[in-house]
Design an enzyme around this catalytic site. Structure first.
Site, PDB file in Angstrom:
ATOM      1  N   HIS A   1       1.131   0.235  -9.902  1.00  0.00           N
ATOM      2  CA  HIS A   1       0.279  -0.603  -9.047  1.00  0.00           C
ATOM      3  C   HIS A   1      -0.215  -1.835  -9.817  1.00  0.00           C
ATOM      4  CE1 HIS A   1      -2.751  -0.458  -5.450  1.00  0.00           C
ATOM      5  NE2 HIS A   1      -2.349  -1.700  -5.698  1.00  0.00           N
TER       6      HIS A   1
ATOM      7  N   GLU B   1      -1.552   7.937  -5.455  1.00  0.00           N
ATOM      8  CA  GLU B   1      -1.890   7.460  -6.799  1.00  0.00           C
ATOM      9  C   GLU B   1      -3.374   7.676  -7.105  1.00  0.00           C
ATOM     10  OE1 GLU B   1      -2.665   2.732  -6.615  1.00  0.00           O
ATOM     11  OE2 GLU B   1      -0.610   3.292  -6.042  1.00  0.00           O
TER      12      GLU B   1
ATOM     13  N   ARG C   1       0.844  -1.189   0.000  1.00  0.00           N
ATOM     14  CA  ARG C   1       0.000   0.000   0.000  1.00  0.00           C
ATOM     15  C   ARG C   1       0.884   1.244   0.000  1.00  0.00           C
ATOM     16  NH1 ARG C   1      -3.214  -2.743  -1.802  1.00  0.00           N
ATOM     17  NH2 ARG C   1      -5.284  -3.343  -1.022  1.00  0.00           N
TER      18      ARG C   1
END
Length: 376
Positions: free
Chosen positions: A257, A240, A211
């Site tokens: 990601h 993000e 994370r």
């Protein structure tokens, strides 16, 4: 499976939804980042990924009876709201854990080759030993790596865990795999801030594929600018889809990601939600997962003189993702954020190591420990 004429709304990037769920009713797709209340107003089932915030604002005016997220994490889901309103829920813990593990291994082997170190001679620290961290621990140990573990919730009832500062001071490679927890007894937001980052060993490789907010990104940049010896790999970002350009430039490998974005993991996540919906309606699952997994385009290889790294790169090369993200960093902020999401939406097919079988060789033990199949 009984056709219940349900209206099923699914994230546009979730694979095999029609094949798996059409027996329940009509499937409609929508972009997950921009999902609004009016989009879900008449839906009975909502299937999302990590970029959709599922809460009262989204669901209050809807007829949704079941929510599924094809992800391990649930920090984007207001589970208390779902319970209070009698809405069924399931996530997909472990669905893409192997993909994340293989992303981490690919980055470690690639950087070992670039910087000339032997992965077997390093001490590895895993922060957060759940679905992903636990599987990473097993592969590290199968490879013969020395591993330190930090997981405060588990340490309350189990042995074998190191305090955070001890791990940070001793590990040569640090891998973060915590959920995002903003309060309570064991918060993980800014778990690594400036004070923690300053104790890292010389030459430490820090990988965050968990994370983004688990690391204070500004502190990471500040310490990184002062210590050129540190190596950073970031797949997740604090804000993000916005990416800190200076921080990205400081990193060895960056990606949008996508650590868990294997086709196998995505299909497994969709399937786990199918299983959960079948349980919700007390029905049996119509087909096994294997029926939905396509054969890999590169399912068999003769090793010949290939190194383990070169075989890993046939399945996944992190520098390809790195290049694609870096090409977006010069865009204006709004365009950069859109490009980040497009890289995820249009992500190329990537399989897991286990989809490939390799002929026996001197490296068979290492390849098997990495996760490849070895031919009989």
């Amino acid at each position: 499976m009984q056709n219940r004429n349900l209206k099923i709304l699914a994230d546009e990037n979730m694979p095999m939804v029609e094949a798996m769920f059409s027996g329940f009713g009509k499937v409609t797709r929508a972009p997950g980042r921009n999902l609004k209340a009016e989009d879900v107003a008449d839906a009975d089932v909502l299937l999302v990924r990590s970029i959709t915030q599922v809460n009262a604002a989204l669901l209050d005016s809807s007829s949704v009876k079941f929510v599924g997220t094809a992800t391990i994490g649930t920090d984007h889901i207001d589970q208390n709201y779902l319970v209070q309103n009698g809405i069924g829920f399931s996530n997909a813990p472990g669905c893409n854990a192997d993909a994340v593990v293989e992303y981490v291994l690919s980055c470690i082997y690639a950087l070992a080759d670039k910087h000339g170190f032997d992965p077997k001679q390093r001490t590895y620290g895993i922060i957060g030993v759940g679905n992903v961290g636990g599987r990473l621990e097993k592969r590290f140990k199968r490879l013969g790596f020395k591993v330190l573990l930090n997981d405060p919730p588990r340490a309350e009832n189990e042995e074998g865990f190191a305090p955070l500062n001890e791990l940070l001071e001793q590990a040569d490679v640090i891998c973060l795999h915590t959920p995002l927890i903003c309060d309570g007894k064991h918060p993980t937001q800014h778990l690594l801030s400036e004070s923690e980052l300053r104790v890292l060993k010389p030459g430490c490789l820090l990988i965050n594929a968990g994370r983004g907010p688990a690391i204070d990104n500004q502190a990471l940049l500040t310490v990184g600018e002062e210590r050129p010896d540190l190596l950073y790999v970031l797949d997740v970002w604090e804000f993000e889809p916005a990416v800190n350009r200076k921080l990205a430039e400081r990193c060895e490998i960056v990606s949008p990601h996508i650590a868990g974005y294997s086709l196998d993991g995505k299909i497994r996540g969709t399937y786990m939600l199918l299983e959960a919906l079948c349980r919700f309606f007390n029905e049996s699952v119509p087909q096994p997962l294997a029926n939905y997994l396509p054969e890999s385009d590169l399912s068999f290889i003769e090793q010949e003189s290939r190194t383990p790294l070169s075989i890993m790169q046939l399945i996944y090369d992190p520098y390809a993702d790195d290049q694609r993200l870096r090409e977006t960093l010069g865009l204006e902020s709004d365009e950069q954020r859109k490009a980040f999401d497009l890289l995820r939406k249009n992500y190329p097919v990537r399989r897991e190591f286990g989809s490939m079988t390799v002929l026996p060789s001197d490296a068979s033990g290492e390849l098997a420990a990495l996760g490849f199949q070895i031919a009989d």
